[in-house]
Design an enzyme around this catalytic site. Structure first.
Site, PDB file in Angstrom:
ATOM      1  N   GLY A  40       7.384   3.299  -0.326  1.00 22.32           N
ATOM      2  CA  GLY A  40       7.255   1.970  -0.920  1.00 22.32           C
ATOM      3  C   GLY A  40       8.537   1.298  -1.355  1.00 22.32           C
ATOM      4  O   GLY A  40       8.567   0.084  -1.571  1.00 22.32           O
ATOM      5  N   CYS A  71      -2.175   4.268   4.956  1.00 23.16           N
ATOM      6  CA  CYS A  71      -1.011   3.918   4.151  1.00 23.16           C
ATOM      7  C   CYS A  71      -0.827   2.402   4.249  1.00 23.16           C
ATOM      8  O   CYS A  71      -0.571   1.874   5.341  1.00 23.16           O
ATOM      9  CB  CYS A  71       0.208   4.643   4.713  1.00 23.16           C
ATOM     10  SG  CYS A  71       1.749   4.230   3.889  1.00 23.16           S
ATOM     11  N   THR A  73       1.528   0.679   3.061  1.00 29.48           N
ATOM     12  CA  THR A  73       2.932   0.353   3.299  1.00 29.48           C
ATOM     13  C   THR A  73       3.253   0.434   4.794  1.00 29.48           C
ATOM     14  O   THR A  73       3.863  -0.485   5.361  1.00 29.48           O
ATOM     15  CB  THR A  73       3.831   1.320   2.493  1.00 29.48           C
ATOM     16  OG1 THR A  73       3.377   1.338   1.131  1.00 29.48           O
ATOM     17  CG2 THR A  73       5.276   0.910   2.546  1.00 29.48           C
ATOM     18  N   CYS A 178      -2.734   0.854  -2.430  1.00 29.45           N
ATOM     19  CA  CYS A 178      -1.918   2.012  -2.015  1.00 29.45           C
ATOM     20  C   CYS A 178      -2.840   3.211  -2.098  1.00 29.45           C
ATOM     21  O   CYS A 178      -3.521   3.408  -3.120  1.00 29.45           O
ATOM     22  CB  CYS A 178      -0.724   2.191  -2.948  1.00 29.45           C
ATOM     23  SG  CYS A 178       0.165   3.746  -2.698  1.00 29.45           S
ATOM     24  N   HIS A 180      -2.287   6.292  -2.425  1.00 31.80           N
ATOM     25  CA  HIS A 180      -1.988   7.258  -3.486  1.00 31.80           C
ATOM     26  C   HIS A 180      -2.823   6.965  -4.733  1.00 31.80           C
ATOM     27  O   HIS A 180      -3.236   7.875  -5.447  1.00 31.80           O
ATOM     28  CB  HIS A 180      -0.503   7.196  -3.873  1.00 31.80           C
ATOM     29  CG  HIS A 180       0.377   8.033  -2.992  1.00 31.80           C
ATOM     30  ND1 HIS A 180       0.617   7.716  -1.678  1.00 31.80           N
ATOM     31  CD2 HIS A 180       1.073   9.169  -3.248  1.00 31.80           C
ATOM     32  CE1 HIS A 180       1.447   8.634  -1.161  1.00 31.80           C
ATOM     33  NE2 HIS A 180       1.731   9.520  -2.094  1.00 31.80           N
TER      34      HIS A 180
HETATM   35  N1  DGL Z   1       0.104   5.741   0.138  1.00 36.13           N
HETATM   36  C1  DGL Z   1       0.947   4.731   0.622  1.00 36.13           C
HETATM   37  C2  DGL Z   1       0.357   3.350   0.639  1.00 36.13           C
HETATM   38  O1  DGL Z   1      -0.840   3.201   0.779  1.00 36.13           O
HETATM   39  C3  DGL Z   1       2.427   4.827   0.459  1.00 36.13           C
HETATM   40  C4  DGL Z   1       3.008   5.139  -0.869  1.00 36.13           C
HETATM   41  C5  DGL Z   1       4.492   5.376  -0.735  1.00 36.13           C
HETATM   42  O2  DGL Z   1       4.869   6.240   0.054  1.00 36.13           O
HETATM   43  O3  DGL Z   1       5.244   4.676  -1.427  1.00 36.13           O
HETATM   44  O4  DGL Z   1       1.057   2.376   0.564  1.00 36.13           O
END
Ligand code: DGL
Length: 218
Positions: A40, A71, A73, A178, A180
């Site tokens: 990110g 993801c 990103t 995101c 995560h």
């Molecule tokens: N899980 C990821 C997303 O949906 C990326 C988070 C990262 O690596 O900064 O954006």
């Protein structure tokens, strides 16, 4: 049926977990890039290169019916590039749920929690322009979240302050942009305590996979 799931880190596991429930007999291979997570705070070119490199095992094997870029990103900066370069491979991406948020909000204020790279991307700006031009969009500072979640360092007080602040600004929808953050959805739900809806795309991804598989079968 085989599905490939990619994320920079543990976000992919959150999506894979949901997919395993929707497709119990599918073979699901997850690929991540723990060496370079978080994505990110990286430039679009870096994220694109890292994503393509990390995906090589799946792309070379060529046996995934669908590859899910779990993801936001990577989707924001790499999905068009990947679709152009690997036209025989089906890709599904994940994006902040602006359209459902616009349909859901009553206050007209929506908080989008996402990485700096996602929020800075043209794709995200386009999404907002298309589906939420009249919304007031708050973009809370979540830049540390992916790193903290990846390393099990997340601290409830930190999340609490950020979410409470969004609620004080009358956000009645919180978009988890995101993957995560899916791991802290319950924590956010506890903080929100019914004062806002929390949107994340796990179910929509399953529906999209079903749709693509039907297309492939026809
Ligand atoms: N899980 C990821 C997303 O949906 C990326 C988070 C990262 O690596 O900064 O954006």
């Amino acid at each position: 049926m085989k599905l490939g799931v990619f994320d920079s880190g543990i976000g992919g596991e959150a999506i894979a977990r949901a997919l395993r429930t929707t497709f119990p007999s599918a073979q699901i291979e997850t690929v991540s890039d723990r060496e370079h997570v978080p994505y990110g705070d990286k430039s679009p070119a870096e994220v694109r290169n890292l994503t393509e490199t990390a995906l090589q095992p799946l792309l070379v094997a060529g046996d995934c019916h669908v590859i899910i870029l779990a993801c936001n990103t990577a989707t924001a900066v790499a999905i068009e590039y990947l679709r152009d370069k690997y036209p025989s491979q089906k890709f599904i991406g994940v994006e902040p749920m602006i359209k459902p948020a616009a349909a859901h909000t009553k206050s007209g204020v929506v908080a989008v929690c996402a990485t700096p790279a996602t929020l800075a991307s043209q794709r995200y700006k386009q999404l907002v322009q298309t589906y939420g031009p009249t919304l007031e969009i708050i973009e809370p500072d979540c830049k540390e979240w992916a790193y903290l979640i990846e390393n099990s360092l997340i601290n409830r007080a930190h999340i609490d302050t950020i979410i409470e602040n969004a609620l004080q600004h009358e956000a009645d929808v919180i978009v988890l942009g995101c993957t995560h953050y899916h791991w802290i959805k319950e924590m956010i739900e506890e903080i929100v305590a019914g004062r806002a809806a929390i949107l994340e795309p796990s179910e929509a991804i399953g529906q999209r996979v079903k749709y693509l598989l039907r297309q492939i079968a026809e």
